[in-house]
Enzyme design. Sequence first.
Site, PDB file in Angstrom:
ATOM      1  N   GLN A 211       0.865  -1.184   0.000  1.00  0.00           N
ATOM      2  CA  GLN A 211       0.000   0.000   0.000  1.00  0.00           C
ATOM      3  C   GLN A 211       0.902   1.235   0.000  1.00  0.00           C
ATOM      4  O   GLN A 211       1.381   1.668   1.044  1.00  0.00           O
ATOM      5  CB  GLN A 211      -0.921  -0.025   1.215  1.00  0.00           C
ATOM      6  CG  GLN A 211      -1.729  -1.315   1.349  1.00  0.00           C
ATOM      7  CD  GLN A 211      -2.782  -1.473   0.271  1.00  0.00           C
ATOM      8  OE1 GLN A 211      -3.723  -0.686   0.171  1.00  0.00           O
ATOM      9  NE2 GLN A 211      -2.638  -2.507  -0.556  1.00  0.00           N
ATOM     10  N   GLY A 252     -11.897   2.334   4.083  1.00  0.00           N
ATOM     11  CA  GLY A 252     -10.934   1.512   3.377  1.00  0.00           C
ATOM     12  C   GLY A 252     -10.054   2.301   2.429  1.00  0.00           C
ATOM     13  O   GLY A 252     -10.247   3.498   2.189  1.00  0.00           O
ATOM     14  N   HIS A 253      -9.088   1.596   1.847  1.00  0.00           N
ATOM     15  CA  HIS A 253      -8.104   2.257   0.987  1.00  0.00           C
ATOM     16  C   HIS A 253      -8.736   2.791  -0.298  1.00  0.00           C
ATOM     17  O   HIS A 253      -9.685   2.240  -0.831  1.00  0.00           O
ATOM     18  CB  HIS A 253      -6.928   1.325   0.684  1.00  0.00           C
ATOM     19  CG  HIS A 253      -7.288   0.054  -0.024  1.00  0.00           C
ATOM     20  ND1 HIS A 253      -6.349  -0.896  -0.333  1.00  0.00           N
ATOM     21  CD2 HIS A 253      -8.462  -0.437  -0.475  1.00  0.00           C
ATOM     22  CE1 HIS A 253      -6.928  -1.906  -0.950  1.00  0.00           C
ATOM     23  NE2 HIS A 253      -8.217  -1.642  -1.044  1.00  0.00           N
ATOM     24  N   ASN A 254      -8.184   3.912  -0.750  1.00  0.00           N
ATOM     25  CA  ASN A 254      -8.578   4.559  -2.002  1.00  0.00           C
ATOM     26  C   ASN A 254      -9.980   5.159  -1.981  1.00  0.00           C
ATOM     27  O   ASN A 254     -10.511   5.522  -3.036  1.00  0.00           O
ATOM     28  CB  ASN A 254      -8.463   3.593  -3.194  1.00  0.00           C
ATOM     29  CG  ASN A 254      -7.053   3.072  -3.373  1.00  0.00           C
ATOM     30  OD1 ASN A 254      -6.772   1.922  -3.060  1.00  0.00           O
ATOM     31  ND2 ASN A 254      -6.153   3.919  -3.851  1.00  0.00           N
TER      32      ASN A 254
END
Length: 361
Positions: A211, A252-254
């Site tokens: 990440q 969460g990511h993004n």
Amino acid sequence: MALTLEALVARFGGEIVGDGRREVGGLAPLDQAGPQHLAFLANPKYLAQVETTAAGAVLIAPRDLEKLGAAANGRNFIITPNPYAYFARVAQMFIDLAAPQRAAGVHPSATIDPAAQVAASAVIGPHVSVEAGAVIGERVQLDANVFVGRGTRIGDDSHLYPNVTIYHGCTLGPRAIVHSGAVIGSDGFGFAPDFVGEGDARTGAWVKIPQVGGVKVGPDVEIGANTTIDRGAMADTVIDECVKIDNLVQIGHNCRIGAYTVIAGCAGIAGSTTIGKHCMIGGAVGVAGHVTLGDYVIVTAKSGVSKSLPKAGIYTSAFPAVEHGDWNKSAALVRNLDKLRDRIKALETALAAREGDAGGA
């Protein structure tokens, strides 16, 4: 510290009805206020409490003051279109006036890397750790045990409460408020499956996806206790200006959360989801990954969002609480819906055939 109504209006606006020289030194609910308090009416259903309150003055909307009629005589009011927001601003002012002023400087137990930049006006508390390349802005307050990773930037006038963790390569805009236990910039949940075979013969592993993005938080954002915001896999996770996030929220990511959106406690936003501006996400809402919620979308508590909601509006999928016996009856009906559907289809087919025979006769 007490202030006159005239002083409040000079600072926050509004119109005085009654004695502008009346002093108030704090705020209280209508039914608990005394002569030293400023109260407010935000919901007309409590209008009767205005007639009996002992408050020194009341924040009130013009339409509600009109409803009081003669009952308003002899009382003090500040008229404002939004008493609730006015109350919030006055409350913050009183807190700021009463708060002890902490001297700028670095506590002896803090660990500041020589390659970090810390403004002289910042307040760095006990056991704070700031890594190389981090930038701590003017008047920032880092309470005990805060960790700021390498290359992270904390904007002016931000306040990080005890035990906040900001990983490397993140940015917090000015006036950020981050409450205890929050973690910003931890790895997103990204793993590539690499398995062969079926059943017990299946072999392989989940391969971790690095990440390498960061987290960018805009100005005037508040993040609740024990909330987690994951860093992006490649691009950044973005929290736009004036977003307010409650406790125990997972982002969460993004993800991208639009300006002025509010997210209540225990909500979970899966990765690569975009939420528009001025949205309201209720408590315990779950939003699937890779979906988009448009501007001005409201999702009520405990709802599950599995597809995009591009149109503004109120969306609900949660089942409200009912008595246990009623729930069991409803659950039994749900279990038999497929059978009921088949019976209805059979009846419709038989009815159509009978009508056809009657028409032929």
